[in-house]
Design an enzyme around this catalytic site. Structure first.
Site, mmCIF file in Angstrom:
data_model
loop_
_atom_site.group_PDB
_atom_site.id
_atom_site.type_symbol
_atom_site.label_atom_id
_atom_site.label_comp_id
_atom_site.label_asym_id
_atom_site.label_seq_id
_atom_site.Cartn_x
_atom_site.Cartn_y
_atom_site.Cartn_z
ATOM 1 N N HIS A 44 -5.916 -7.562 -0.131
ATOM 2 C CA HIS A 44 -6.149 -6.155 -0.476
ATOM 3 C C HIS A 44 -5.439 -5.772 -1.774
ATOM 4 C CE1 HIS A 44 -6.362 -6.438 4.009
ATOM 5 N NE2 HIS A 44 -7.435 -5.677 3.822
ATOM 6 N N ASP B 251 -3.980 -13.062 4.225
ATOM 7 C CA ASP B 251 -5.263 -12.534 4.717
ATOM 8 C C ASP B 251 -6.432 -12.941 3.811
ATOM 9 O OD1 ASP B 251 -4.111 -10.902 2.804
ATOM 10 O OD2 ASP B 251 -4.311 -9.043 3.952
ATOM 11 N N ASP C 136 -2.272 -10.813 -2.085
ATOM 12 C CA ASP C 136 -2.824 -10.346 -0.815
ATOM 13 C C ASP C 136 -4.327 -10.080 -0.992
ATOM 14 O OD1 ASP C 136 -1.742 -8.917 1.951
ATOM 15 O OD2 ASP C 136 -3.505 -7.885 1.146
ATOM 16 N N HIS D 293 0.829 -1.226 0.000
ATOM 17 C CA HIS D 293 0.000 0.000 0.000
ATOM 18 C C HIS D 293 0.855 1.265 0.000
ATOM 19 C CE1 HIS D 293 -3.543 -2.370 0.598
ATOM 20 N NE2 HIS D 293 -3.124 -2.855 1.751
HETATM 21 C C1 OKP Z 1 -2.633 -4.252 4.813
HETATM 22 B B1 OKP Z 1 -2.223 -5.405 3.865
HETATM 23 C C2 OKP Z 1 -10.586 -3.656 8.164
HETATM 24 C C3 OKP Z 1 -10.109 -2.364 7.548
HETATM 25 C C4 OKP Z 1 -8.737 -2.512 6.916
HETATM 26 C C5 OKP Z 1 -6.418 -1.800 7.049
HETATM 27 C C6 OKP Z 1 -5.967 -2.989 6.252
HETATM 28 C C7 OKP Z 1 -4.520 -2.913 5.806
HETATM 29 C C8 OKP Z 1 -4.098 -4.174 5.108
HETATM 30 N N1 OKP Z 1 -11.860 -3.500 8.840
HETATM 31 N N2 OKP Z 1 -7.677 -2.012 7.723
HETATM 32 O O1 OKP Z 1 -2.743 -5.320 2.555
HETATM 33 O O2 OKP Z 1 -2.503 -6.722 4.365
HETATM 34 ZN ZN ZN Z 2 -3.813 -7.332 2.936
#
Ligand code: OKP
Ligand code: ZN
Length: 324
Positions: A174, A261, A172, A137
């Site tokens: 995200h 994740d 990932d 990110h």
């Molecule tokens: C970092 B990586 C969850 C909201 C998300 C931030 C996530 C950061 C992820 N309710 N909070 O991509 O694993």
């Molecule tokens: Zn993530």
């Protein structure tokens, strides 16, 4: 495969993150790497300690000097065992600083680049960098989503010297907004990502299917947002499509941004994957994308499960396809 590890990652130890002003325990904890490391030991992988913070010169190949100066000046003033929530050079309220954050983030980026160097030198075909904090990110001039420097992008940048073609496959949960943006207008680095539909998942602002690069880079960014999280069949179908996209690019090197994740028991993510599914993912990547590879650790927040997830992924990855 060898594994690179920097024990001093634990100098970065955030305590809370804020959701619309409300504090919650921070998900990105030092214990994550301890458990993945245990899995590497169980599999008898060679583990190499690398404690080489990435140089200022190398950080500046992708990150801005004002951002770097801000991190230096801010971390210096934080008392040990406290955290500071920055107000600038940041895109969310999830990414705090502790006294050791800059050092840990430079060590983390150092692992990714050291892994790339070993692969370029032909010393290793596959290197797994146990990066923490994660990186995908992180933007040129901003921390975001637990990330400070973009480890995978810095590895790709290193691999892309001498006109080499580099594919980044981001698995990932995200979308890796930082990685996408850093290479958005380049045709020498392909970015391919499978992730939760950003309509209702972090980082919200990017990762949509119609983002495909710009200028020279048009067609060299490919997003596969999943609208039906929890459907493992659909996930594996999408993985095959993403793999074909990478193959068609004919890369010299692969960077795998690996997040756990996507596990069904993850407190933040969850794309429905079970422990055994990670072996299938590892097998598919290793046997269809057999390029010299840097694996960069990104997310994964079920601390107790991470060892089993890494062990499953790595055993699938190391299983050779003997029929072809
Ligand atoms: C970092 B990586 C969850 C909201 C998300 C931030 C996530 C950061 C992820 N309710 N909070 O991509 O694993
Ligand atoms: Zn993530």
């Amino acid at each position: 495969m060898i594994v690179l590890h920097a024990p001093a990652h634990r100098l970065h130890h955030p305590t809370v993150e804020y959701y619309n002003g409300r504090a919650e325990p921070h998900a990105e904890q030092p214990g994550r790497i301890d458990n993945i490391l245990d899995a590497c030991r169980r599999l008898d992988l060679q583990i190499r300690i690398v404690e080489q913070p990435l140089s200022r010169r190398q950080l500046l190949t992708l990150h801005g000097r004002h951002y770097l100066r801000f991190l230096q000046q801010t971390c210096r003033g934080i008392p040990v065992d406290e955290q500071l929530m920055p107000s600038v050079f940041v895109h969310d309220t999830y990414t705090p600083l502790t006294a050791g954050t800059l050092h840990a983030a430079r060590l983390s980026a150092g692992l990714a680049v050291a892994a790339a160097e070993l692969v370029v030198a032909g010393e290793q075909r596959v290197v797994y960098a146990l990066c923490r904090p994660p990186g995908h990110h992180a933007e040129a001039d901003a921390m975001m989503g637990y990330c400070y420097f973009n480890n995978a992008a810095l590895a790709a940048q290193q691999l892309a010297s001498d006109g080499r073609r580099v594919a980044i496959l981001d698995l990932d949960y995200h979308h890796g907004n930082g990685t996408q943006h850093l290479f958005y207008e380049r045709s020498d680095v392909l970015y391919v990502s499978i992730h939760a539909d950003p309509t209702d998942a972090f980082p919200y602002g990017s990762g949509y299917r119609d983002e495909r690069g710009a200028g020279e880079g048009l067609g060299y960014t490919r997003n596969f947002p999943l609208t039906r999280p929890g459907n493992v069949e659909a996930y594996l179908r999408t993985l095959r499509r993403a793999i074909r996209t990478v193959q068609n690019f004919r890369p010299d090197y692969l960077v795998l941004s690996l997040g756990f994740d996507t596990y069904q028991g993850d407190p933040i993510g969850n794309l429905g994957l079970d422990v055994a599914d990670y072996a299938a993912v590892g097998y598919a990547v290793a046997n269809n994308l057999a390029y010299p590879t840097v694996i960069v650790q990104e997310g994964g927040y079920n601390v107790m499960a991470l060892g089993a997830l890494a062990e499953s992924f790595l055993s699938g990855y190391q299983e050779r396809n003997t029929t072809t």
